[in-house]
Structures are given as C-alpha cells and as structure tokens.
Design an enzyme around this catalytic site. Sequence first.
Site, PDB file in Angstrom:
ATOM      1  N   GLU A  77     -31.557  -6.653 -34.581  1.00  0.00           N
ATOM      2  CA  GLU A  77     -31.952  -6.632 -33.179  1.00  0.00           C
ATOM      3  C   GLU A  77     -32.074  -8.049 -32.629  1.00  0.00           C
ATOM      4  OE1 GLU A  77     -35.488  -4.649 -30.482  1.00  0.00           O
ATOM      5  OE2 GLU A  77     -36.030  -5.847 -32.239  1.00  0.00           O
ATOM      6  N   TRP A  99     -33.117   1.227 -29.922  1.00  0.00           N
ATOM      7  CA  TRP A  99     -33.010   1.216 -28.458  1.00  0.00           C
ATOM      8  C   TRP A  99     -32.341   2.475 -27.912  1.00  0.00           C
ATOM      9  CZ3 TRP A  99     -35.029  -1.838 -24.761  1.00  0.00           C
ATOM     10  CH2 TRP A  99     -35.626  -3.040 -25.175  1.00  0.00           C
ATOM     11  N   TYR A 141     -33.977  -8.287 -22.573  1.00  0.00           N
ATOM     12  CA  TYR A 141     -34.228  -9.510 -23.334  1.00  0.00           C
ATOM     13  C   TYR A 141     -33.087 -10.526 -23.417  1.00  0.00           C
ATOM     14  CZ  TYR A 141     -38.343  -6.949 -24.905  1.00  0.00           C
ATOM     15  OH  TYR A 141     -39.520  -6.257 -24.945  1.00  0.00           O
ATOM     16  N   CYS A 203     -41.591  -6.524 -23.340  1.00  0.00           N
ATOM     17  CA  CYS A 203     -42.947  -6.501 -23.898  1.00  0.00           C
ATOM     18  C   CYS A 203     -43.268  -7.865 -24.514  1.00  0.00           C
ATOM     19  CB  CYS A 203     -43.078  -5.397 -24.938  1.00  0.00           C
ATOM     20  SG  CYS A 203     -42.888  -3.735 -24.254  1.00  0.00           S
ATOM     21  N   ARG A 223     -47.069  -8.900 -23.596  1.00  0.00           N
ATOM     22  CA  ARG A 223     -47.906  -8.258 -22.577  1.00  0.00           C
ATOM     23  C   ARG A 223     -48.389  -6.876 -23.016  1.00  0.00           C
ATOM     24  NH1 ARG A 223     -45.594  -3.920 -20.144  1.00  0.00           N
ATOM     25  NH2 ARG A 223     -43.358  -3.712 -20.525  1.00  0.00           N
ATOM     26  N   ASP A 226     -47.424  -1.954 -29.018  1.00  0.00           N
ATOM     27  CA  ASP A 226     -47.687  -0.752 -29.802  1.00  0.00           C
ATOM     28  C   ASP A 226     -47.983  -1.238 -31.222  1.00  0.00           C
ATOM     29  OD1 ASP A 226     -47.547   1.495 -31.395  1.00  0.00           O
ATOM     30  OD2 ASP A 226     -45.584   2.152 -30.680  1.00  0.00           O
TER      31      ASP A 226
END
Length: 321
Positions: A77, A99, A141, A203, A223, A226
């Site tokens: 990733e 994803w 991203y 995130c 921010r 999980d």
Amino acid sequence: MTDILTADSAAPTTARHWEWQYLDLMRRIWEEGDERVDRTGVGTRSVFGATIRFDLAGGAMPLLTTKRVYWKTATRELLWFLTGDTNIRSLCTQGVEIWTDWPLDRYRRDNGEAIERAEFSRRIVEDAAFADRWGDLGPVYGKQWVDWPVYEEAGEGLYRKRAAGVNQVAQVIESLKNNPGSRRHIIEGWNVAELDSMALPPCHKSYQFHVADGRLSCALYQRSCDLGLGFAFNMWSLALLTRMFAQQCDLEPGEAVWMGGDVHLYLNHAALVEEQLSRRPEGEARLVIARRPDSIFDYRIEDFGVTGYAPQAHIAAPVAV
C-alpha cells in the site's frame, strides 16, 4: 472483561516493550472512552489526543506481536501511495484488498447488484474499462503526496490546472539533503478543495520529518484512527517511510512518533479487544532493506525483509465502511 493483562502485571524486563503503549491506550479507550455515533453507523468508543513513540535504532520496527500484522500488504500500500496512483487495480492485482470495500460499496449502490467482493475484484483486474469506471478512489493519499494540484492564471479571470502538480515527497527529500535543520519537512494529505472527491478523506494526514545528530525522525498526525484494525498498518508505514527517507538522505533512522486525534474502537470489536488485551507482547521485529534504489520512488516489495517476527494468531474483525 476477565484475565486482562496490564503493563504492571507483566514479568519484569530490562525495558518495557513498546507495545504496552498500544495496549494501554486500547484499554483506556474501551473502559473510559466517550461512546459516540460515527459516520459508519456502527458506533465507537473514543478518546481525543494520544501519542505512541518507537525508536527505530538497530533496524527495529513497530510490528504488533499480540496479533499478526500483514506487513507486506501494508508495504505494498505504501509503495502504491508513492506512485500517485488512485485506482485499486494495481492493488487488486497484487492481492491487496484493503481499499476495495469503498468502490465496491459505490458499485452496489449505483447498480443495485449484490456482487461479492472477490468477483468485483476479479473484474477490476481483468477489465481495464471496468476498473477505470469503478476502481478509482478520487484524489486520495498518493495523488496529494506526489501531484498536489496547482492552478495558474489563464487570462480573463480564468485559471487552468498545471500539467504537473507539486511532488511533496521529492521536495522533502531534497530539503532534508540540503537544509536538514528546516522546520518545513512536511508532507500534507489534507487538500480541503478536493476532500469531497475522495472515497475517504485522509486519516493519516500530516507527516513532519526532523533531523538531529544525524538521525531522521518522523511525526505523523492522524486525525482519525481505528485502533483495532488500522493502527497496525499506520504505525508500520510511518516507520517504513522514515527508514526509506533516512536511507535516501544518508541518515540513521531515529524515532517514529505517532499522534492520533480521534482514536477509537468500534463497538462491534469487543471480541478483538478482549482477546488482544489478554495477550502479552514479546519479541522484536527487525527490518532489512536489501538495496538502496536510485530514488524514493524506485523501491520494490522484494527490497524489504523482516526477521525476528513471531506474532500471536491473527484476530479477525469487521471493517466499518
């Protein structure tokens, strides 16, 4: 909750295992966190503001040992981010499905077809036109990291998008080499103007690098985290990116500093939480980078190897989309 281990109940050691930071945070969220209604509708327990630090000296890497972390998937990733690609096709081709749920959910909503993820992924891989239509995530991203859009005047009050955007990654590498004392070694993913076009707003949004005594450290501000599922990948990728940057800049790896904003556990992760908190962290993973590529963009999955990693069993839990 029964038979839950704590840092104090662990057997004495010469140094406290770094993973207790994670387990202590998990316990605090589960027992004391604010219960909230979240975007997914699942519900969470959450705390605001948390920090975990990890020393990268000697090749050490922050892989959780209380459950198996699939570090090669996380690495694939990260390498995908560095290409600037925003379509899941290349990930699915490598068997990486982290994803896939977001475009799959959109496809199901728009078409009313209860297609299974495996079939959707197969079509993404085998049908380029289908992948173009349904596999794109928007400017997530990697797009922001290596091609942040820039607009220039086109006359008569109009603006046009410049062909090449800002490559933040390349700029930071050059800055670290030529001006290591700068406080501007930052890669930012939170492009306010494009958030609505993203499948999921970033995130892990802000990375800042810091050089001291020939060592390169990186602080990540995330921010939303999980903690049960996402953190393990986020922490690994932060550390790996720091080591890759250090190698490219002839620096030693320093610290990986993770900072979370809204750090949460999903209410349907009770089994994961209780099982993981019953386990004791042990062992230490180390990373070997087999070669030094010509640039930060030339690393391959074959360049990375991990030794000393003997995790406890994987713990399955549902992903909230």
